[in-house]
Design an enzyme around this catalytic site. Structure first.
Site, mmCIF file in Angstrom:
data_model
loop_
_atom_site.group_PDB
_atom_site.id
_atom_site.type_symbol
_atom_site.label_atom_id
_atom_site.label_comp_id
_atom_site.label_asym_id
_atom_site.label_seq_id
_atom_site.Cartn_x
_atom_site.Cartn_y
_atom_site.Cartn_z
ATOM 1 C CG HIS A 53 61.401 30.030 74.313
ATOM 2 N ND1 HIS A 53 61.192 29.330 75.482
ATOM 3 C CD2 HIS A 53 61.196 29.162 73.299
ATOM 4 C CE1 HIS A 53 60.862 28.082 75.182
ATOM 5 N NE2 HIS A 53 60.858 27.950 73.868
ATOM 6 C CG ASP A 96 58.905 19.852 72.955
ATOM 7 O OD1 ASP A 96 57.940 20.089 73.710
ATOM 8 O OD2 ASP A 96 58.749 19.375 71.812
ATOM 9 C CB SER A 97 59.028 24.977 73.598
ATOM 10 O OG SER A 97 60.396 25.284 73.578
#
Length: 182
Positions: A53, A96-97
């Protein structure tokens, strides 16, 4: 020409670039390219490695709460065309995150620069036209056209896609995986 049509043209150009030469419609050229890829007898394995990110676009508390190790696996069928460009159809799943499984699948294309005319080393740039679904979007499938780039040696590739973002704490993610041509 509106920008959105220019982007669609640039994404699809490799699929229908030969249509004029062969005197066939661009749609037929797209179908031919996809069919050639689908019918290839060459397969590859994908192993997600990292989700980064962009620190300049996320608050520290968000970054600290996100998963950046996207465990998962994927597989695809691929081919190299006459110009040495890579085409693939693939499926992959990864965490995913938010540590929730996310599926993705689609078509990918890359053209290459071969440093020193090397047969083994390649640096690639291209795109993927994919579809994914996420829990935070109620599992509704949505398109994910993304830029791709890679550094490759022989059958091993470190490949990445960049997910752009338009506001703080969204998008702006570099997703990286290993790709092994079997």
């Amino acid at each position: 020409m509106p920008k959105k049509y220019l982007l669609v043209f640039l994404f699809l150009f490799p699929l229908f670039a030969s249509a004029e030469e062969a005197d066939i419609s661009w749609w037929q050229a797209v179908k031919n390219s996809l069919s050639e890829t689908w019918n290839s007898d060459k397969y590859e394995l994908y192993i997600p490695a990292n989700t980064w990110h962009n620190r300049a676009t996320y608050d520290k508390d968000k970054i600290d709460s996100y998963n950046e190790r996207p465990w998962g696996i994927g597989a695809g069928v691929y081919r190299f065309d006459q110009e040495g460009d890579w085409h693939a159809l693939y499926v992959m799943e990864f965490q995913d995150s938010h540590n929730v499984i996310e599926p993705i699948g689609g078509y990918a294309y890359q053209t290459y620069w071969r440093p020193g005319n090397s047969e083994k080393w390649r640096i690639g740039i291209g795109y993927t036209l994919s579809v994914t679904a996420r829990k935070d979007y109620n599992w509704i499938p949505f398109p994910a056209p993304l830029p791709l780039f890679s550094v490759e040696y022989d059958r091993l590739s470190v490949q990445s896609a960049y997910v752009p973002g338009v506001k703080k704490n969204t998008g702006n993610i570099l997703f990286t995986w290993l790709r092994w041509q079997l």
